[in-house]
Design a protein around this motif. Structure first.
Motif, mmCIF file in Angstrom:
data_model
loop_
_atom_site.group_PDB
_atom_site.id
_atom_site.type_symbol
_atom_site.label_atom_id
_atom_site.label_comp_id
_atom_site.label_asym_id
_atom_site.label_seq_id
_atom_site.Cartn_x
_atom_site.Cartn_y
_atom_site.Cartn_z
ATOM 1 N N ALA A 45 0.812 -1.216 0.000
ATOM 2 C CA ALA A 45 0.000 0.000 0.000
ATOM 3 C C ALA A 45 0.845 1.266 0.000
ATOM 4 O O ALA A 45 0.536 2.238 -0.703
ATOM 5 C CB ALA A 45 -0.941 -0.006 1.214
ATOM 6 N N GLU A 46 1.929 1.265 0.776
ATOM 7 C CA GLU A 46 2.702 2.488 0.965
ATOM 8 C C GLU A 46 4.029 2.497 0.226
ATOM 9 O O GLU A 46 4.645 3.549 0.072
ATOM 10 C CB GLU A 46 2.946 2.714 2.463
ATOM 11 C CG GLU A 46 1.660 2.813 3.272
ATOM 12 C CD GLU A 46 1.929 2.996 4.747
ATOM 13 O OE1 GLU A 46 2.958 3.614 5.083
ATOM 14 O OE2 GLU A 46 1.131 2.503 5.567
ATOM 15 N N GLY A 47 4.500 1.309 -0.202
ATOM 16 C CA GLY A 47 5.694 1.207 -1.028
ATOM 17 C C GLY A 47 6.906 1.901 -0.460
ATOM 18 O O GLY A 47 7.312 1.656 0.683
ATOM 19 N N GLU A 48 7.489 2.828 -1.234
ATOM 20 C CA GLU A 48 8.737 3.484 -0.862
ATOM 21 C C GLU A 48 8.594 4.290 0.432
ATOM 22 O O GLU A 48 9.541 4.387 1.212
ATOM 23 C CB GLU A 48 9.209 4.394 -1.998
ATOM 24 C CG GLU A 48 9.653 3.639 -3.246
ATOM 25 C CD GLU A 48 10.203 4.568 -4.303
ATOM 26 O OE1 GLU A 48 10.347 5.781 -4.009
ATOM 27 O OE2 GLU A 48 10.471 4.090 -5.420
ATOM 28 N N HIS A 49 7.432 4.823 0.668
ATOM 29 C CA HIS A 49 7.231 5.621 1.883
ATOM 30 C C HIS A 49 7.419 4.748 3.128
ATOM 31 O O HIS A 49 8.059 5.161 4.102
ATOM 32 C CB HIS A 49 5.839 6.242 1.885
ATOM 33 C CG HIS A 49 5.498 6.930 3.177
ATOM 34 N ND1 HIS A 49 6.084 8.113 3.565
ATOM 35 C CD2 HIS A 49 4.630 6.572 4.183
ATOM 36 C CE1 HIS A 49 5.612 8.470 4.763
ATOM 37 N NE2 HIS A 49 4.729 7.551 5.155
ATOM 38 N N TYR A 50 6.873 3.546 3.083
ATOM 39 C CA TYR A 50 7.006 2.642 4.230
ATOM 40 C C TYR A 50 8.450 2.174 4.398
ATOM 41 O O TYR A 50 8.987 2.128 5.502
ATOM 42 C CB TYR A 50 6.083 1.436 4.031
ATOM 43 C CG TYR A 50 6.073 0.469 5.198
ATOM 44 C CD1 TYR A 50 5.696 0.899 6.463
ATOM 45 C CD2 TYR A 50 6.438 -0.856 5.033
ATOM 46 C CE1 TYR A 50 5.673 0.026 7.537
ATOM 47 C CE2 TYR A 50 6.424 -1.744 6.095
ATOM 48 C CZ TYR A 50 6.043 -1.295 7.351
ATOM 49 O OH TYR A 50 6.028 -2.158 8.408
ATOM 50 N N LEU A 51 9.114 1.860 3.270
ATOM 51 C CA LEU A 51 10.499 1.404 3.313
ATOM 52 C C LEU A 51 11.436 2.475 3.850
ATOM 53 O O LEU A 51 12.429 2.179 4.514
ATOM 54 C CB LEU A 51 10.971 0.984 1.914
ATOM 55 C CG LEU A 51 10.418 -0.321 1.356
ATOM 56 C CD1 LEU A 51 10.749 -0.438 -0.119
ATOM 57 C CD2 LEU A 51 11.010 -1.501 2.119
ATOM 58 N N ALA A 52 11.151 3.717 3.523
ATOM 59 C CA ALA A 52 12.092 4.804 3.796
ATOM 60 C C ALA A 52 11.974 5.387 5.196
ATOM 61 O O ALA A 52 12.715 6.316 5.537
ATOM 62 C CB ALA A 52 11.897 5.925 2.771
ATOM 63 N N GLN A 53 11.090 4.876 6.029
ATOM 64 C CA GLN A 53 10.944 5.433 7.372
ATOM 65 C C GLN A 53 12.244 5.271 8.157
ATOM 66 O O GLN A 53 12.832 4.191 8.167
ATOM 67 C CB GLN A 53 9.805 4.743 8.116
ATOM 68 C CG GLN A 53 8.443 5.073 7.515
ATOM 69 C CD GLN A 53 7.319 4.418 8.298
ATOM 70 O OE1 GLN A 53 6.925 4.907 9.349
ATOM 71 N NE2 GLN A 53 6.826 3.310 7.791
ATOM 72 N N PRO A 54 12.689 6.306 8.837
ATOM 73 C CA PRO A 54 13.992 6.256 9.527
ATOM 74 C C PRO A 54 14.022 5.323 10.723
ATOM 75 O O PRO A 54 15.084 4.895 11.141
ATOM 76 C CB PRO A 54 14.227 7.706 9.967
ATOM 77 C CG PRO A 54 12.858 8.306 10.027
ATOM 78 C CD PRO A 54 12.063 7.639 8.948
ATOM 79 N N ALA A 55 12.872 5.004 11.297
ATOM 80 C CA ALA A 55 12.857 4.121 12.467
ATOM 81 C C ALA A 55 11.916 2.952 12.191
ATOM 82 O O ALA A 55 10.963 2.703 12.933
ATOM 83 C CB ALA A 55 12.435 4.881 13.704
#
Length: 725
Positions: free
Chosen positions: A708-718
């Motif tokens: 659902a969130e793709g790169e946004h979910y992967l890129a979370q710093p924590a």
């Protein structure tokens, strides 16, 4: 000083013919030929056998008893010497199997060493120099230097005295009855190495120990000499070369970049005379054969290690591959699992040829990265053998073939063909420059022999010219290295205890339960490595090393190792707790320096990495059983499928395509995790290790977020904290 079977030994004294060298048969042939030339009659077998171990004087007396006083024994012996020397200078001295490692171990144990031979000094020294073993001996006592020859003990007594040794502390090696009498009567620790004619039973019984050949003695000697410690990466290979051959069935990254090193270190005393490998890559094969060697680069140490005495055969040449199993002492099987079935027939053919030729035992190191890999290979080969040889022979062959389970702890990468081609062009240019430089700097040899007598000049000129002509290309080629592999620095190859040879190989660590090491590596390294590779690749990092500079990747790695896997492994396998810190530190160091370890290579084959009881899902199930929360592992399982569906560089990856096809049918993660079907032509066992509803839900939760969130979910710093929440 050496402790051998409760005897304190400081000296070793060797007979030469029949004990160190297989020259008795050659001697029989040349004596008979010389007798026919000068006496019109060959020697009878009775005279030849009776002469074994006798001095020249005693042998002449025996011959004249049979042929009369007019028999020209001295002239016949001189002619036989000429014929024998001609053969040796043409073909070399036939060395007895096991001699070189025996000499090396004795010398490295600090023993004083001598030769006590009935042969004349001129003959003895030429043979010892020709065989390149003169260096092991402090002195020689020869037949033309003693008053009373064997079976009198004078020759052994003189050798011991010359070395300031007592006979009772001296190993005395003999093959003949007369020689054995001489050694025993001298008071030595007599070692009988059987040759053409075994001594009479009552004489043989006087030997301290009796062996059918030197290899038998070597086995006992190895138990009396220390196994060398694991070598450092930069430690040179042994200088001494033995008569054994080793083979690598599958000259890929692991075979060429690791197993070749294991074989080159051998037992630390000697190394094999040849390592034979097989590959279907013609460029790789011809490149190695052109150089006769290749190198492995250890980037973290800026060190290139050269593997010599290499020969590579075509993997499609069944006769050559079977020959590896027929002729070698040990074979490393480094093929993909799906290739074993197609190669089992060739392996069976080689084992059948080995059985027919000599029947010696063979060790097969199974480097398959699969739990139960050795048994799997054995079953495949057994089925092929059953179609090749009678049932009784099949049982004997399998009983003498040790299929050994292994665990590899090193990561190796192979150069691409493009990089190899570029390197070959550069090396060719450098070789031509080296040749030109040598010719430009060549010394003017005009008048080099002015100080020599004419006879000396005539004798030595062709020798010097031959060596000079050979030296130019050799000198130009020797400094050039053909780098084929990049390797990490981990040294041990773990192997299931069982084969006696393995106990003496320096770089092999034998263990009672290889399954524990497999589990430790499989859960701690393989699954974690794949998860990091999938995550790093989706974040856009080219290699594992580059990704370690990303705080998000480092955070996930630390969480997996310290928070989830280490506690779960300690609880599940308490016996392995002492090994955990070393394995974790090694893995961290490896990742930090893996700048030549592409994420797409580590992350390939996600289906295999999700197999039941393996890597990611097996670790997830283990953590659940131990009551340890494992959101990072659940995230990793979800990453595997997401990576296969979305990573662009995997279009040619069969497993990623399979995952895409399965998912396309129904669009459900569980269909992928429980799929059963055709896998590289074989039935695939399925991925249904995750049967617990909570585990499925955990993986599904991450997968849904990824989709659902793709790169946004992967890129979370924590991300790890998000996972835990």
């Amino acid at each position: 000083m050496l402790q051998f079977k409760n005897k304190q030994i400081d000296t070793a004294i060797f007979d030469m013919d029949g004990t160190m060298f297989d020259t008795e048969r050659l001697r029989f042939k040349t004596l008979s030929q010389a007798s026919e030339e000068l006496f019109d009659k060959p020697f009878t077998e009775a005279v030849l056998m009776g002469s074994l171990g006798l001095s020249a004087t005693k042998a002449e007396e025996l011959a004249k008893q049979h042929y009369g006083d007019a028999f020209p024994y001295a002239a016949i012996r001189r002619r036989a010497d000429e014929l024998e020397l001609l053969h040796v200078r043409t073909h070399g001295v036939p060395i007895k199997p096991g001699l070189l490692p025996v000499l090396e171990r004795l010398r490295r144990s600090g023993l004083k060493m001598a030769v006590a031979t009935s042969s004349r000094r001129a003959i003895a020294e030429e043979y010892l120099i020709n065989a390149n073993i003169f260096k092991y001996f402090d002195l020689c006592v020869c037949g033309d230097e003693v008053t009373r020859g064997k079976p009198h003990p004078e020759i052994f007594l003189r050798a011991a005295e010359a070395l300031n040794s007592l006979p009772e502390h001296s190993l005395m090696f003999e093959d003949s009855e007369n020689g054995l009498r001489s050694a025993v009567d001298a008071g030595g620790v007599a070692i009988l190495i059987e040759d053409i004619k075994a001594p009479a039973a009552e004489v043989a019984a006087r030997a301290f120990a009796r062996y059918s050949d030197l290899r038998g003695f070597l086995a006992d000697l190895a138990d009396s000499t220390p196994k060398m410690a694991m070598p450092a990466v930069t430690e040179p290979f042994p200088q001494a070369v033995n008569q054994l051959k080793a083979a690598i069935h599958g000259f890929g990254a692991m075979g060429g970049g690791y197993l070749a090193q294991v074989f080159s270190h051998w037992d630390g005393y000697t190394r094999p005379c040849e390592i034979i490998a097989s590959t279907g890559n013609a460029l790789l094969r011809e490149a190695v054969n052109a150089f006769g060697k290749f190198s492995v680069r250890y980037g973290s140490l800026a060190f290139d290690q050269t593997i010599e005495n290499m020969r590579v055969v075509d993997a499609a040449d069944d006769a050559a591959v079977a020959g590896m199993y027929r002729d070698c002492e040990i074979v490393a099987l480094c093929l993909p699992e799906q290739a074993i079935a197609t190669q089992a027939g060739v392996i069976a053919q080689g084992l059948a040829q080995r059985h027919a030729a000599h029947g010696r035992a063979l060790t097969v190191l199974v480097v398959l990265n699969k739990v139960g890999g050795a048994q799997f290979v054995r079953e495949q080969v057994a089925a092929a053998l059953a179609l090749t040889v009678p049932a009784g022979d099949c049982e004997q062959i399998l009983a003498r073939t040790h299929f050994c389970e292994t665990v590899v702890t090193r990561i190796v990468s192979k150069l691409t063909e493009e990089a190899l081609m570029r390197q070959l062009r550069i090396k060719r240019d450098l070789y031509e420059k080296n040749v030109a430089a040598l010719r430009e700097a060549a010394v003017d040899h005009t008048g080099w022999g002015d100080d020599l007598a004419d006879a000396q000049m005539e004798a030595i000129t062709p020798i010097v010219n031959t060596l000079r002509d050979a030296g130019e290309p050799a000198s130009a080629l020797s400094p050039l290295h053909l780098i084929l592999f990049h390797g990490e620095t981990d040294m041990p190859l773990y192997a299931q205890r069982g084969g006696k040879l393995l106990e003496h190989l320096r770089q092999i660590d034998t263990v009672d339960d290889i399954g524990e090491i497999q589990t430790l590596k499989n859960r701690l390294w393989n699954g974690t490595h794949a998860i990091i590779a999938w995550y790093a690749a989706l974040l856009g990092h080219p290699t594992i090393g580059h990704s370690m500079g990303d705080a998000r990747v480092q955070l996930l790695l630390d969480h997996l190792l310290d928070v989830e896997l280490a506690p779960a492994l300690k609880a599940a396998f308490p016996a392995m707790e002492s090994r955990l810190p070393e394995f974790i530190d090694t893995f961290r160091h490896r990742c930090a320096h893996a700048f030549k370890d592409p994420c797409v290579r580590v992350g390939r084959d996600p289906l295999r990495k999700l197999q039941r009881d393996e890597r990611v899902l097996g670790s997830l199930a283990m953590a659940r059983v131990q009551g340890i929360a494992a959101p990072g592992l659940a995230f990793g399982a979800a990453l595997a499928v997401h990576y296969a569906l979305h990573h662009a560089d995997t279009a040619d990856d069969a497993e990623c395509l399979t995952i895409r096809e399965i998912y396309a049918q129904r669009g459900e993660l569980q269909d992928v995790l429980t799929w059963r079907g055709d896998y590289y032509g074989q039935p695939y066992p399925g991925l249904d290790a995750v049967v617990d509803a909570e585990e499925i839900a955990a993986v599904q939760w991450h997968f849904d977020r990824l989709q659902a969130e793709g790169e946004h979910y992967l890129a979370q710093p924590a991300l790890v904290e998000v996972c835990a929440a």
